[in-house]
Design a protein around this motif. Sequence first.
Motif, PDB file in Angstrom:
ATOM      1  N   GLU A  20     -24.792  -1.661   4.816  1.00 40.06           N
ATOM      2  CA  GLU A  20     -24.571  -0.558   3.881  1.00 40.06           C
ATOM      3  C   GLU A  20     -23.068  -0.351   3.713  1.00 40.06           C
ATOM      4  OE1 GLU A  20     -27.713   2.784   4.101  1.00 40.06           O
ATOM      5  OE2 GLU A  20     -27.538   2.079   6.171  1.00 40.06           O
ATOM      6  N   ILE A  21     -22.575  -0.594   2.503  1.00 35.61           N
ATOM      7  CA  ILE A  21     -21.132  -0.636   2.257  1.00 35.61           C
ATOM      8  C   ILE A  21     -20.606   0.723   1.816  1.00 35.61           C
ATOM      9  CG2 ILE A  21     -19.300  -1.718   0.908  1.00 35.61           C
ATOM     10  CD1 ILE A  21     -20.754  -3.540   2.934  1.00 35.61           C
ATOM     11  N   SER A  22     -19.505   1.124   2.426  1.00 29.70           N
ATOM     12  CA  SER A  22     -18.810   2.352   2.030  1.00 29.70           C
ATOM     13  C   SER A  22     -17.617   2.028   1.131  1.00 29.70           C
ATOM     14  CB  SER A  22     -18.335   3.108   3.269  1.00 29.70           C
ATOM     15  OG  SER A  22     -17.406   4.116   2.918  1.00 29.70           O
ATOM     16  N   HIS A  23     -16.699   1.180   1.623  1.00 33.39           N
ATOM     17  CA  HIS A  23     -15.522   0.814   0.855  1.00 33.39           C
ATOM     18  C   HIS A  23     -14.924  -0.461   1.441  1.00 33.39           C
ATOM     19  CE1 HIS A  23     -13.971   3.233   4.203  1.00 33.39           C
ATOM     20  NE2 HIS A  23     -12.803   2.649   4.025  1.00 33.39           N
ATOM     21  N   PHE A  25     -10.949  -2.739   1.669  1.00 30.47           N
ATOM     22  CA  PHE A  25      -9.514  -2.737   1.379  1.00 30.47           C
ATOM     23  C   PHE A  25      -8.876  -3.922   2.091  1.00 30.47           C
ATOM     24  CE2 PHE A  25      -5.061  -1.583   1.872  1.00 30.47           C
ATOM     25  CZ  PHE A  25      -4.743  -1.171   0.573  1.00 30.47           C
ATOM     26  N   GLY A  26      -8.051  -4.661   1.363  1.00 33.05           N
ATOM     27  CA  GLY A  26      -7.354  -5.795   1.961  1.00 33.05           C
ATOM     28  C   GLY A  26      -8.327  -6.852   2.437  1.00 33.05           C
ATOM     29  N   SER A  27      -8.281  -7.152   3.719  1.00 34.77           N
ATOM     30  CA  SER A  27      -9.164  -8.158   4.315  1.00 34.77           C
ATOM     31  C   SER A  27     -10.351  -7.537   5.037  1.00 34.77           C
ATOM     32  CB  SER A  27      -8.369  -9.026   5.311  1.00 34.77           C
ATOM     33  OG  SER A  27      -7.304  -9.682   4.666  1.00 34.77           O
ATOM     34  N   TYR A  28     -10.608  -6.257   4.803  1.00 35.84           N
ATOM     35  CA  TYR A  28     -11.647  -5.556   5.566  1.00 35.84           C
ATOM     36  C   TYR A  28     -12.676  -4.892   4.650  1.00 35.84           C
ATOM     37  CZ  TYR A  28      -8.733  -6.215   9.685  1.00 35.84           C
ATOM     38  OH  TYR A  28      -7.992  -6.770  10.710  1.00 35.84           O
ATOM     39  N   ILE A  29     -13.913  -4.866   5.133  1.00 36.78           N
ATOM     40  CA  ILE A  29     -15.010  -4.145   4.493  1.00 36.78           C
ATOM     41  C   ILE A  29     -15.505  -3.105   5.498  1.00 36.78           C
ATOM     42  CG2 ILE A  29     -17.355  -4.337   3.562  1.00 36.78           C
ATOM     43  CD1 ILE A  29     -16.677  -7.188   2.720  1.00 36.78           C
ATOM     44  N   TYR A  30     -15.826  -1.915   5.015  1.00 32.80           N
ATOM     45  CA  TYR A  30     -16.249  -0.813   5.884  1.00 32.80           C
ATOM     46  C   TYR A  30     -17.688  -0.418   5.545  1.00 32.80           C
ATOM     47  CZ  TYR A  30     -11.241  -0.383   6.792  1.00 32.80           C
ATOM     48  OH  TYR A  30      -9.930  -0.635   7.151  1.00 32.80           O
ATOM     49  N   ASN A  31     -18.497  -0.192   6.578  1.00 36.42           N
ATOM     50  CA  ASN A  31     -19.866   0.259   6.313  1.00 36.42           C
ATOM     51  C   ASN A  31     -19.923   1.782   6.289  1.00 36.42           C
ATOM     52  OD1 ASN A  31     -20.030   1.203   8.966  1.00 36.42           O
ATOM     53  ND2 ASN A  31     -21.493  -0.342   9.646  1.00 36.42           N
ATOM     54  N   THR A  32     -21.097   2.321   6.017  1.00 35.90           N
ATOM     55  CA  THR A  32     -21.248   3.767   5.857  1.00 35.90           C
ATOM     56  C   THR A  32     -21.135   4.518   7.175  1.00 35.90           C
ATOM     57  OG1 THR A  32     -23.648   3.414   5.896  1.00 35.90           O
ATOM     58  CG2 THR A  32     -22.603   3.641   3.734  1.00 35.90           C
ATOM     59  N   GLY A  34     -18.593   3.852   9.123  1.00 40.34           N
ATOM     60  CA  GLY A  34     -17.157   3.814   9.399  1.00 40.34           C
ATOM     61  C   GLY A  34     -16.690   2.587  10.152  1.00 40.34           C
ATOM     62  N   LYS A  35     -17.611   1.676  10.464  1.00 39.83           N
ATOM     63  CA  LYS A  35     -17.217   0.455  11.170  1.00 39.83           C
ATOM     64  C   LYS A  35     -16.555  -0.506  10.203  1.00 39.83           C
ATOM     65  CE  LYS A  35     -19.004  -3.310  14.066  1.00 39.83           C
ATOM     66  NZ  LYS A  35     -20.195  -3.865  14.770  1.00 39.83           N
ATOM     67  N   LYS A  36     -15.460  -1.145  10.649  1.00 38.35           N
ATOM     68  CA  LYS A  36     -14.767  -2.088   9.767  1.00 38.35           C
ATOM     69  C   LYS A  36     -15.064  -3.524  10.183  1.00 38.35           C
ATOM     70  CE  LYS A  36     -10.162  -2.537  11.909  1.00 38.35           C
ATOM     71  NZ  LYS A  36      -8.706  -2.405  11.649  1.00 38.35           N
ATOM     72  N   TYR A  37     -15.101  -4.383   9.181  1.00 39.01           N
ATOM     73  CA  TYR A  37     -15.418  -5.794   9.382  1.00 39.01           C
ATOM     74  C   TYR A  37     -14.324  -6.646   8.740  1.00 39.01           C
ATOM     75  CZ  TYR A  37     -20.161  -4.082  10.343  1.00 39.01           C
ATOM     76  OH  TYR A  37     -21.258  -3.406  10.856  1.00 39.01           O
ATOM     77  N   LEU A  38     -13.765  -7.550   9.503  1.00 40.95           N
ATOM     78  CA  LEU A  38     -12.810  -8.507   8.968  1.00 40.95           C
ATOM     79  C   LEU A  38     -13.572  -9.513   8.112  1.00 40.95           C
ATOM     80  CD1 LEU A  38      -9.960  -9.687   8.823  1.00 40.95           C
ATOM     81  CD2 LEU A  38     -10.414 -10.849  11.002  1.00 40.95           C
ATOM     82  N   ASP A  39     -13.120  -9.711   6.889  1.00 37.67           N
ATOM     83  CA  ASP A  39     -13.868 -10.486   5.903  1.00 37.67           C
ATOM     84  C   ASP A  39     -13.357 -11.922   5.839  1.00 37.67           C
ATOM     85  OD1 ASP A  39     -15.350 -11.413   3.807  1.00 37.67           O
ATOM     86  OD2 ASP A  39     -14.550 -10.030   2.316  1.00 37.67           O
ATOM     87  N   PHE A  40     -14.137 -12.854   6.391  1.00 39.17           N
ATOM     88  CA  PHE A  40     -13.817 -14.279   6.328  1.00 39.17           C
ATOM     89  C   PHE A  40     -14.622 -14.980   5.225  1.00 39.17           C
ATOM     90  CE2 PHE A  40     -11.881 -15.909  10.618  1.00 39.17           C
ATOM     91  CZ  PHE A  40     -10.791 -15.081  10.437  1.00 39.17           C
ATOM     92  N   VAL A  41     -15.211 -14.205   4.306  1.00 38.16           N
ATOM     93  CA  VAL A  41     -16.061 -14.803   3.270  1.00 38.16           C
ATOM     94  C   VAL A  41     -15.550 -14.500   1.861  1.00 38.16           C
ATOM     95  CG1 VAL A  41     -18.413 -14.882   2.317  1.00 38.16           C
ATOM     96  CG2 VAL A  41     -18.076 -14.743   4.797  1.00 38.16           C
ATOM     97  N   LEU A  49      -7.746 -12.301  -4.014  1.00 31.76           N
ATOM     98  CA  LEU A  49      -6.610 -11.497  -3.566  1.00 31.76           C
ATOM     99  C   LEU A  49      -7.038 -10.354  -2.659  1.00 31.76           C
ATOM    100  CD1 LEU A  49      -4.598 -11.370  -6.932  1.00 31.76           C
ATOM    101  CD2 LEU A  49      -4.367 -12.996  -5.033  1.00 31.76           C
ATOM    102  N   GLY A  50      -8.179 -10.507  -2.007  1.00 32.28           N
ATOM    103  CA  GLY A  50      -8.658  -9.468  -1.112  1.00 32.28           C
ATOM    104  C   GLY A  50      -9.304  -8.329  -1.880  1.00 32.28           C
ATOM    105  N   HIS A  51      -9.541  -7.243  -1.181  1.00 29.15           N
ATOM    106  CA  HIS A  51     -10.237  -6.093  -1.768  1.00 29.15           C
ATOM    107  C   HIS A  51      -9.236  -5.025  -2.203  1.00 29.15           C
ATOM    108  CE1 HIS A  51     -13.979  -7.820  -0.304  1.00 29.15           C
ATOM    109  NE2 HIS A  51     -13.385  -7.992   0.866  1.00 29.15           N
ATOM    110  N   GLN A  52      -9.448  -4.523  -3.417  1.00 37.89           N
ATOM    111  CA  GLN A  52      -8.614  -3.465  -3.985  1.00 37.89           C
ATOM    112  C   GLN A  52      -7.158  -3.901  -4.133  1.00 37.89           C
ATOM    113  OE1 GLN A  52     -10.061  -0.563  -5.115  1.00 37.89           O
ATOM    114  NE2 GLN A  52     -11.943  -1.624  -4.540  1.00 37.89           N
TER     115      GLN A  52
END
Length: 395
Positions: A20-23, A25-32, A34-41, A49-52
């Motif tokens: 479940e995605i919240s937002h 930014f950059g190389s990270y995706i955050y779930n609802t 508040g946990k952040k995930y480093l995006d290797f995909v 160019l990454g997110h946002q």
Amino acid sequence: MLTDFYKYQAQTTPHPLAMEISHAFGSYIYNTDGKKYLDFVAGVSACTLGHQNKRVNDAIKNQLDKYSHVMVYGEYAQSPATDLCKLLAENLPYPLTKTYLVNSGTEAIEGALKLARRVTGRSQLISCHNAYHGNTMGSMSVMGFEERKQVFRPLIPDVDFITFNNETDLEKITTKTAGILLETIQGGAGFIQPQNDFLKKVRERCSKVGAVMILDEIQPGFGRTGKLFGFQNYDIIPDVVVMGKGMGSGMPVGAFTASEEMMDLLSDNPKLGHITTFGGHPVIAAACLATLQELTETNLMQEAIEKEHLFRSLLVHPLITEIRGKGLMLAAMTKDAETTNQVVLRCQDKGLILFWLLFEGCAVRITPPLTISKEEIQEGCQIIIEVLDEILSEN
């Protein structure tokens, strides 16, 4: 949200990852939560160019303040699309000078296949075993993986297949062939690069028999292999280059580029040889233009090769049999599909997003944004090695 996700949104597999995605930014995706995930995909190679990314976001917002959709493709001159096509021509080898903008990679493939038949007056199309070029009916017809398409037959006729890197198979390209469609680097098959000047030999054969050479750059394209397009690493020029995914930095888009002489054939005899309502959409084109400007005005493409070397130096482990690919289009190969499944799922639990490839079960997809930092690469690779150590200790 998950309940509604499963109830109302059609799924592509029985078991989606369902984060479940919240937002993002950059190389990270955050779930609802508040946990952040480093995006290797990177959205499966789409978020170049990454997110946002600020330059892309500003271009989108600025265009929204001027106008959005005003007319079907090809009738009005609109600066975002025109400027994008011009900049593409300036960064592609001659005679690849004219671009048709569409909505997705698979739609671009459809247009390229039609163009090959229109140019040659022939019908035969050739693709590769284990190829993936999209999922519409024409694109599926040139997919080289029978298991995925058998229940949808009949597909379009007069399609034959060769094996990637098999020179003997090139004899199948004859004066009956309209076009041969190849991924510059085979994606779903396991990020397989051309060997022994294979693409040059395809080029020579096509020139000899008058067939159109189409290269699918939907995954390698837009800087991922250290060049703007993957074929620029192999000293050849195709007749048609197809692009998508990363060209829009996360926005939905596709395109195919050929010579002016070839592309003009789609506008007459018959007119409207290929049409689309939303192709070249000004907001999408603005995002693509900003992406291309960023890539051509910075060192991000060259840095992709440096970052590849860093990945290769860090991902050394008994359970990794090899690292395939080029630049930031990489696949870490494990001994079996179950090991790959465990790596992808356990890394997600630890805050790292990895993914699979379509047809090669042993491959762990590593296609981060080109903007990823070396520190983030080290962070993610440390998680991968940690997970592999756990798996090794359990066996």
